[in-house]
Design a protein around this motif. Structure first.
Motif, PDB file in Angstrom:
ATOM      1  N   GLU A  37      -5.407   6.908  12.529  1.00 58.28           N
ATOM      2  CA  GLU A  37      -6.521   6.031  12.188  1.00 58.28           C
ATOM      3  C   GLU A  37      -6.532   5.843  10.676  1.00 58.28           C
ATOM      4  OE1 GLU A  37      -8.779   4.478  14.219  1.00 58.28           O
ATOM      5  OE2 GLU A  37      -7.632   5.233  15.929  1.00 58.28           O
ATOM      6  N   MET A  38      -6.559   4.577  10.242  1.00 57.11           N
ATOM      7  CA  MET A  38      -6.577   4.269   8.815  1.00 57.11           C
ATOM      8  C   MET A  38      -7.978   3.804   8.424  1.00 57.11           C
ATOM      9  SD  MET A  38      -2.907   2.313   8.636  1.00 57.11           S
ATOM     10  CE  MET A  38      -3.335   1.204   9.974  1.00 57.11           C
ATOM     11  N   LYS A  39      -8.339   3.986   7.148  1.00 55.79           N
ATOM     12  CA  LYS A  39      -9.656   3.575   6.677  1.00 55.79           C
ATOM     13  C   LYS A  39      -9.789   2.058   6.629  1.00 55.79           C
ATOM     14  CE  LYS A  39     -10.758   7.695   4.074  1.00 55.79           C
ATOM     15  NZ  LYS A  39     -11.165   8.262   2.804  1.00 55.79           N
ATOM     16  N   GLU A  40      -8.687   1.369   6.295  1.00 57.78           N
ATOM     17  CA  GLU A  40      -8.698  -0.084   6.201  1.00 57.78           C
ATOM     18  C   GLU A  40      -7.483  -0.645   6.929  1.00 57.78           C
ATOM     19  OE1 GLU A  40      -8.845  -1.350   2.126  1.00 57.78           O
ATOM     20  OE2 GLU A  40     -10.369   0.130   1.630  1.00 57.78           O
ATOM     21  N   PRO A  41      -7.603  -1.857   7.503  1.00 55.68           N
ATOM     22  CA  PRO A  41      -6.436  -2.457   8.150  1.00 55.68           C
ATOM     23  C   PRO A  41      -5.348  -2.773   7.128  1.00 55.68           C
ATOM     24  CG  PRO A  41      -8.394  -3.869   8.378  1.00 55.68           C
ATOM     25  CD  PRO A  41      -8.795  -2.669   7.598  1.00 55.68           C
ATOM     26  N   VAL A  42      -4.103  -2.734   7.575  1.00 56.79           N
ATOM     27  CA  VAL A  42      -2.959  -3.030   6.725  1.00 56.79           C
ATOM     28  C   VAL A  42      -2.722  -4.524   6.734  1.00 56.79           C
ATOM     29  CG1 VAL A  42      -0.488  -2.643   6.425  1.00 56.79           C
ATOM     30  CG2 VAL A  42      -1.949  -0.786   7.203  1.00 56.79           C
ATOM     31  N   LYS A  43      -2.349  -5.076   5.588  1.00 56.47           N
ATOM     32  CA  LYS A  43      -2.013  -6.499   5.507  1.00 56.47           C
ATOM     33  C   LYS A  43      -0.811  -6.774   6.397  1.00 56.47           C
ATOM     34  CE  LYS A  43      -3.579  -6.936   0.761  1.00 56.47           C
ATOM     35  NZ  LYS A  43      -3.176  -7.205  -0.609  1.00 56.47           N
ATOM     36  N   ALA A  44      -0.618  -8.009   6.779  1.00 50.95           N
ATOM     37  CA  ALA A  44       0.473  -8.392   7.676  1.00 50.95           C
ATOM     38  C   ALA A  44       1.848  -8.268   7.037  1.00 50.95           C
ATOM     39  CB  ALA A  44       0.273  -9.824   8.163  1.00 50.95           C
ATOM     40  N   THR A  45       1.929  -8.046   5.731  1.00 56.85           N
ATOM     41  CA  THR A  45       3.229  -7.916   5.072  1.00 56.85           C
ATOM     42  C   THR A  45       3.865  -6.592   5.435  1.00 56.85           C
ATOM     43  OG1 THR A  45       2.242  -6.952   3.102  1.00 56.85           O
ATOM     44  CG2 THR A  45       2.527  -9.350   3.113  1.00 56.85           C
ATOM     45  N   LYS A  46       5.167  -6.546   5.327  1.00 51.66           N
ATOM     46  CA  LYS A  46       5.940  -5.355   5.637  1.00 51.66           C
ATOM     47  C   LYS A  46       5.706  -4.292   4.562  1.00 51.66           C
ATOM     48  CE  LYS A  46      10.453  -4.624   7.628  1.00 51.66           C
ATOM     49  NZ  LYS A  46      11.792  -5.094   7.753  1.00 51.66           N
ATOM     50  N   PRO A  47       5.469  -3.012   4.945  1.00 51.41           N
ATOM     51  CA  PRO A  47       5.258  -1.984   3.936  1.00 51.41           C
ATOM     52  C   PRO A  47       6.521  -1.727   3.127  1.00 51.41           C
ATOM     53  CG  PRO A  47       5.336  -1.009   6.131  1.00 51.41           C
ATOM     54  CD  PRO A  47       5.395  -2.496   6.300  1.00 51.41           C
ATOM     55  N   LYS A  48       6.334  -1.297   1.893  1.00 52.04           N
ATOM     56  CA  LYS A  48       7.478  -0.993   1.024  1.00 52.04           C
ATOM     57  C   LYS A  48       8.092   0.327   1.434  1.00 52.04           C
ATOM     58  CE  LYS A  48       5.577  -3.264  -3.047  1.00 52.04           C
ATOM     59  NZ  LYS A  48       5.120  -3.076  -4.416  1.00 52.04           N
ATOM     60  N   LYS A  49       9.411   0.427   1.332  1.00 55.33           N
ATOM     61  CA  LYS A  49      10.101   1.691   1.603  1.00 55.33           C
ATOM     62  C   LYS A  49       9.837   2.625   0.432  1.00 55.33           C
ATOM     63  CE  LYS A  49      12.907   0.254   5.108  1.00 55.33           C
ATOM     64  NZ  LYS A  49      13.252   0.834   6.315  1.00 55.33           N
ATOM     65  N   VAL A  50       9.619   3.895   0.741  1.00 51.70           N
ATOM     66  CA  VAL A  50       9.279   4.882  -0.276  1.00 51.70           C
ATOM     67  C   VAL A  50      10.416   5.880  -0.384  1.00 51.70           C
ATOM     68  CG1 VAL A  50       7.595   6.650  -0.906  1.00 51.70           C
ATOM     69  CG2 VAL A  50       6.845   4.610   0.303  1.00 51.70           C
ATOM     70  N   SER A  51      10.698   6.305  -1.596  1.00 49.82           N
ATOM     71  CA  SER A  51      11.750   7.303  -1.785  1.00 49.82           C
ATOM     72  C   SER A  51      11.328   8.611  -1.142  1.00 49.82           C
ATOM     73  CB  SER A  51      12.031   7.502  -3.276  1.00 49.82           C
ATOM     74  OG  SER A  51      10.877   8.002  -3.903  1.00 49.82           O
ATOM     75  N   PRO A  52      12.290   9.493  -0.800  1.00 46.40           N
ATOM     76  CA  PRO A  52      11.955  10.728  -0.088  1.00 46.40           C
ATOM     77  C   PRO A  52      11.243  11.747  -0.981  1.00 46.40           C
ATOM     78  CG  PRO A  52      14.339  10.500  -0.333  1.00 46.40           C
ATOM     79  CD  PRO A  52      13.710   9.296  -0.933  1.00 46.40           C
ATOM     80  N   VAL A  53       9.958  11.511  -1.218  1.00 49.85           N
ATOM     81  CA  VAL A  53       9.100  12.446  -1.948  1.00 49.85           C
ATOM     82  C   VAL A  53       7.802  12.566  -1.188  1.00 49.85           C
ATOM     83  CG1 VAL A  53      10.078  12.019  -4.248  1.00 49.85           C
ATOM     84  CG2 VAL A  53       8.226  10.593  -3.427  1.00 49.85           C
ATOM     85  N   ALA A  54       6.909  13.421  -1.639  1.00 55.12           N
ATOM     86  CA  ALA A  54       5.647  13.629  -0.940  1.00 55.12           C
ATOM     87  C   ALA A  54       4.907  12.312  -0.776  1.00 55.12           C
ATOM     88  CB  ALA A  54       4.788  14.613  -1.722  1.00 55.12           C
TER      89      ALA A  54
END
Length: 147
Positions: A37-54
């Protein structure tokens, strides 16, 4: 589906976002499915890939009995040998079809900078090996089965 790899407190997580609908995301963390469950809905754009860190996404979904990040093998029938604590597999000493005796070391698991011998809990034949060298496992994950 988008796949991400995170490291949180030294533990590797493979997170796969299957679907996001409104404020609910269906995700798989190390092979185990969750609804987040998220606090706010996510925009329709594709999420950015994140480097392998916390990253917060992995820490919000607990994975107490997650399977290894590698493609999971099919679990065989019989007695399950499970990980007593989270760690990394450093050696698999058995193969499917191999006879083992109760008390025999079948897996070596590194946890907290110590090598831990994981022993067969029953005498029999190995029916499945679900992990490989280098796999990260969580406490309670099934490592092998003995039939």
């Amino acid at each position: 589906m988008d796949k991400y790899q995170y490291k949180v407190n030294g533990i590797d997580y493979e997170v796969e976002i299957e679907e996001i609908e409104g404020t609910t995301a269906k995700v798989t963390v190390n092979g185990k499915s969750f609804e987040v469950e998220m606090k706010e809905p996510v925009k329709a754009t594709k999420p950015k890939k994140v480097s392998p860190v916390a990253a917060p996404a992995a820490s919000t979904a607990p994975a107490p009995a997650a399977k290894p990040a590698a493609a999971p093998a099919k679990e065989g029938s019989g007695t399950k040998v499970t990980a007593p604590l989270p760690g990394t597999i450093t050696e698999v000493k058995v193969a499917v079809g191999q006879a083992v005796k109760a008390g025999e070391t079948v897996i070596i698991l590194e946890a907290m900078k110590m090598q831990n011998n994981i022993e067969a809990e029953a005498t029999g034949t190995v029916t499945s090996v679900l992990v490989g060298q280098g796999d990260t496992v969580m406490e309670g994950a099934t490592l092998i089965t003995i039939g």
